[in-house]
Design an enzyme around this catalytic site. Structure first.
Site, mmCIF file in Angstrom:
data_model
loop_
_atom_site.group_PDB
_atom_site.id
_atom_site.type_symbol
_atom_site.label_atom_id
_atom_site.label_comp_id
_atom_site.label_asym_id
_atom_site.label_seq_id
_atom_site.Cartn_x
_atom_site.Cartn_y
_atom_site.Cartn_z
ATOM 1 N N ASN A 155 13.018 13.579 2.867
ATOM 2 C CA ASN A 155 12.220 13.844 1.677
ATOM 3 C C ASN A 155 12.326 12.734 0.632
ATOM 4 O OD1 ASN A 155 10.974 15.600 -0.579
ATOM 5 N ND2 ASN A 155 13.030 15.175 -1.345
ATOM 6 N N TYR A 197 2.973 2.510 -1.779
ATOM 7 C CA TYR A 197 3.331 3.906 -1.521
ATOM 8 C C TYR A 197 2.498 4.470 -0.378
ATOM 9 C CZ TYR A 197 3.886 8.919 -2.364
ATOM 10 O OH TYR A 197 4.138 10.262 -2.218
ATOM 11 N N LYS A 239 3.864 5.657 3.423
ATOM 12 C CA LYS A 239 3.687 7.017 3.904
ATOM 13 C C LYS A 239 2.880 7.050 5.199
ATOM 14 C CE LYS A 239 5.997 9.146 0.704
ATOM 15 N NZ LYS A 239 7.235 9.896 1.031
#
Length: 252
Positions: free
Chosen positions: A89, A158, A162
């Protein structure tokens, strides 16, 4: 139906706040023993571990340093004897304008990839070896809707990190299923967390909520129950899949 994870040990990275803290509480409520990872605020992680009980303990490691990742896994295994579920996470979202200085842009890119993708890969690698030795295990990687629809120009790193996490998850699912190892990707949309506050401060809450289909922004507690469900074994034949939790802001 209440999910019982009382026989499971779960490592949750970035577990001291946001989605991670909600996950810690949800897993502990289901009976799991939780290793609460934090990057900096050990006292916060320790307080959360004490709050949820059930043998939960805090572990500190700076995941921007690749050399800290496998020792984190080893420390949890040494303390608890085994790990059954890994929840990757931990993440960062750093604004890096394309028109800014190249050195600053590269620094943001490098740190983002280190935390969001390299650390995830190293922990998955450690988990695979451990799970092979004990007959299986489950990996849940947290990505983002940005992996699929992209992000604003300031957050390209980012989105790219991901997207890499999604490919990593699918590769694990395809490659290790016959050894009892399953892997899932959970892709939140904009979620009200401390990490997201920088985005809200920059663009405004109206911008953050303008494209959702529901009446409120997603909260960490809206995501945590899905993580518990995926860890339960009830969804193993969905290995490799992505679960979107984005309030209908991106449907694909």
């Amino acid at each position: 139906m209440r999910i019982d994870l009382s026989s499971k040990t779960v490592l949750i990275t970035g577990g001291s706040r946001g989605i991670g803290a909600a996950a810690v509480r949800a897993f502990a409520a289901s009976g799991a023993r939780v290793a609460v990872h934090c990057g900096r605020n050990l006292h916060v992680a320790q307080a959360l571990a004490a709050e949820v009980g059930g043998g939960a303990e805090a572990f500190k490691a700076e995941l921007s340093d690749p050399e800290a990742c496998t020792p984190l896994w080893d420390a949890v295994v040494a303390r608890f004897g085994r790990v059954d579920v890994l929840v990757n996470n931990a993440g960062v979202a750093m604004a890096a304008p394309v028109a800014g200085e190249e050195a600053a842009w590269l620094d943001a890119w490098t740190r983002t990839m280190a935390v969001n993708l390299t650390a995830m890969g190293l922990l998955c690698r450690a988990a695979i070896g451990h799970f092979q030795s004990q007959g299986g295990g489950r990996i849940i990687n947290i990505s983002s809707r940005a992996a699929f629809r992209g992000d604003t120009p300031d957050y390209m790193a980012y989105a790219a990190s991901k997207g890499g996490g999604v490919a990593l998850t699918r590769s694990i699912a395809r490659g290790f299923g016959k050894q009892g190892i399953v892997a899932f990707d959970v892709a939140p949309g904009f979620t009200r967390t401390e990490m997201a506050q920088d985005f809200i401060d920059q663009y405004g809450e109206a911008y953050a909520s303008s494209d959702i289909a529901l009446s409120r922004l997603t909260e960490p507690g809206d995501i945590a129950p899905m993580l518990v469900f995926l860890a339960s074994g009830l969804a193993d034949h969905a290995t490799g899949t992505t679960i979107d939790i984005n309030a209908g802001s991106y449907v694909h």
